[in-house]
Design a protein around this motif. Structure first.
Motif, PDB file in Angstrom:
ATOM      1  N   ALA A   1       0.820  -1.205   0.000  1.00  0.00           N
ATOM      2  CA  ALA A   1       0.000   0.000   0.000  1.00  0.00           C
ATOM      3  C   ALA A   1       0.857   1.259   0.000  1.00  0.00           C
ATOM      4  O   ALA A   1       1.885   1.328   0.650  1.00  0.00           O
ATOM      5  CB  ALA A   1      -0.926   0.000   1.210  1.00  0.00           C
TER       6      ALA A   1
ATOM      7  N   ALA B   1      -9.885   0.692  -2.605  1.00  0.00           N
ATOM      8  CA  ALA B   1      -9.072   0.205  -1.488  1.00  0.00           C
ATOM      9  C   ALA B   1      -8.526  -1.183  -1.809  1.00  0.00           C
ATOM     10  O   ALA B   1      -9.220  -2.010  -2.406  1.00  0.00           O
ATOM     11  CB  ALA B   1      -9.889   0.153  -0.200  1.00  0.00           C
TER      12      ALA B   1
ATOM     13  N   TRP C   1      -4.584   1.634   0.693  1.00  0.00           N
ATOM     14  CA  TRP C   1      -4.855   2.222  -0.618  1.00  0.00           C
ATOM     15  C   TRP C   1      -3.603   2.168  -1.470  1.00  0.00           C
ATOM     16  O   TRP C   1      -2.491   2.189  -0.938  1.00  0.00           O
ATOM     17  CB  TRP C   1      -5.260   3.688  -0.454  1.00  0.00           C
ATOM     18  CG  TRP C   1      -6.507   3.902   0.324  1.00  0.00           C
ATOM     19  CD1 TRP C   1      -6.602   4.157   1.664  1.00  0.00           C
ATOM     20  CD2 TRP C   1      -7.840   3.885  -0.166  1.00  0.00           C
ATOM     21  NE1 TRP C   1      -7.914   4.301   2.021  1.00  0.00           N
ATOM     22  CE2 TRP C   1      -8.696   4.148   0.917  1.00  0.00           C
ATOM     23  CE3 TRP C   1      -8.392   3.686  -1.429  1.00  0.00           C
ATOM     24  CZ2 TRP C   1     -10.083   4.209   0.784  1.00  0.00           C
ATOM     25  CZ3 TRP C   1      -9.768   3.748  -1.562  1.00  0.00           C
ATOM     26  CH2 TRP C   1     -10.604   4.003  -0.470  1.00  0.00           C
TER      27      TRP C   1
ATOM     28  N   ARG D   1      -6.975   7.359  -2.732  1.00  0.00           N
ATOM     29  CA  ARG D   1      -7.823   7.497  -1.544  1.00  0.00           C
ATOM     30  C   ARG D   1      -8.598   8.805  -1.587  1.00  0.00           C
ATOM     31  O   ARG D   1      -9.799   8.832  -1.346  1.00  0.00           O
ATOM     32  CB  ARG D   1      -6.959   7.407  -0.298  1.00  0.00           C
ATOM     33  CG  ARG D   1      -7.735   7.491   1.003  1.00  0.00           C
ATOM     34  CD  ARG D   1      -7.912   8.917   1.431  1.00  0.00           C
ATOM     35  NE  ARG D   1      -7.777   9.045   2.851  1.00  0.00           N
ATOM     36  CZ  ARG D   1      -7.467  10.171   3.449  1.00  0.00           C
ATOM     37  NH1 ARG D   1      -7.211  11.253   2.753  1.00  0.00           N
ATOM     38  NH2 ARG D   1      -7.397  10.248   4.734  1.00  0.00           N
TER      39      ARG D   1
END
Length: 126
Positions: A10, A44, A82, A88
């Motif tokens: 992420a 996500a 994310w 995001r």
């Protein structure tokens, strides 16, 4: 409680802490599962909701004090991974406008006024 998706390195994470009455565990899990689907739909990578079962009292501060947990409440630690902050930020408006995310004040399984949240850029991911 909920672990939806896979960690793919992420580029950004949202973190949450909330106190949830023990009696509302299943209602919270159901709400979190529905929210997870919405977050994933809008980009996500992963959503994790974890029910506290080893949350010790600290001498100065701790998770329970942070959310003002009362007797009979557990601390839930959650995060959303994310691909990037840009993804995001773009998704956030859509998530907040999505009818599925509108809270039902008569059926909230926790006190949202005691939720702590923030966005984080990873400095170690491995």
């Amino acid at each position: 409680m909920v672990d939806d998706g896979a960690s793919e390195g992420a580029g950004y994470a949202d973190g949450y802490l909330v106190a949830v009455p023990q009696k509302n565990r299943e209602a919270y899990r159901e709400m979190a599962s529905k929210a997870s689907a919405v977050f994933r739909e809008y980009g996500a990578l992963r959503v994790v909701e974890a029910w506290g079962d080893d949350v010790p009292d600290g001498k100065i501060t701790d998770y329970r004090r942070a959310v003002k947990a009362e007797d009979g409440e557990a601390v839930v630690y959650s995060f959303v991974e994310w691909p990037s902050k840009a993804v995001r930020d773009k998704a956030w408006t859509k998530i907040m406008d999505d009818e599925r995310m509108k809270p039902d004040p008569d059926n909230m399984p926790f006190d949202g006024k005691r939720m702590i949240y923030g966005g984080f850029s990873p400095i170690v991911d491995g």
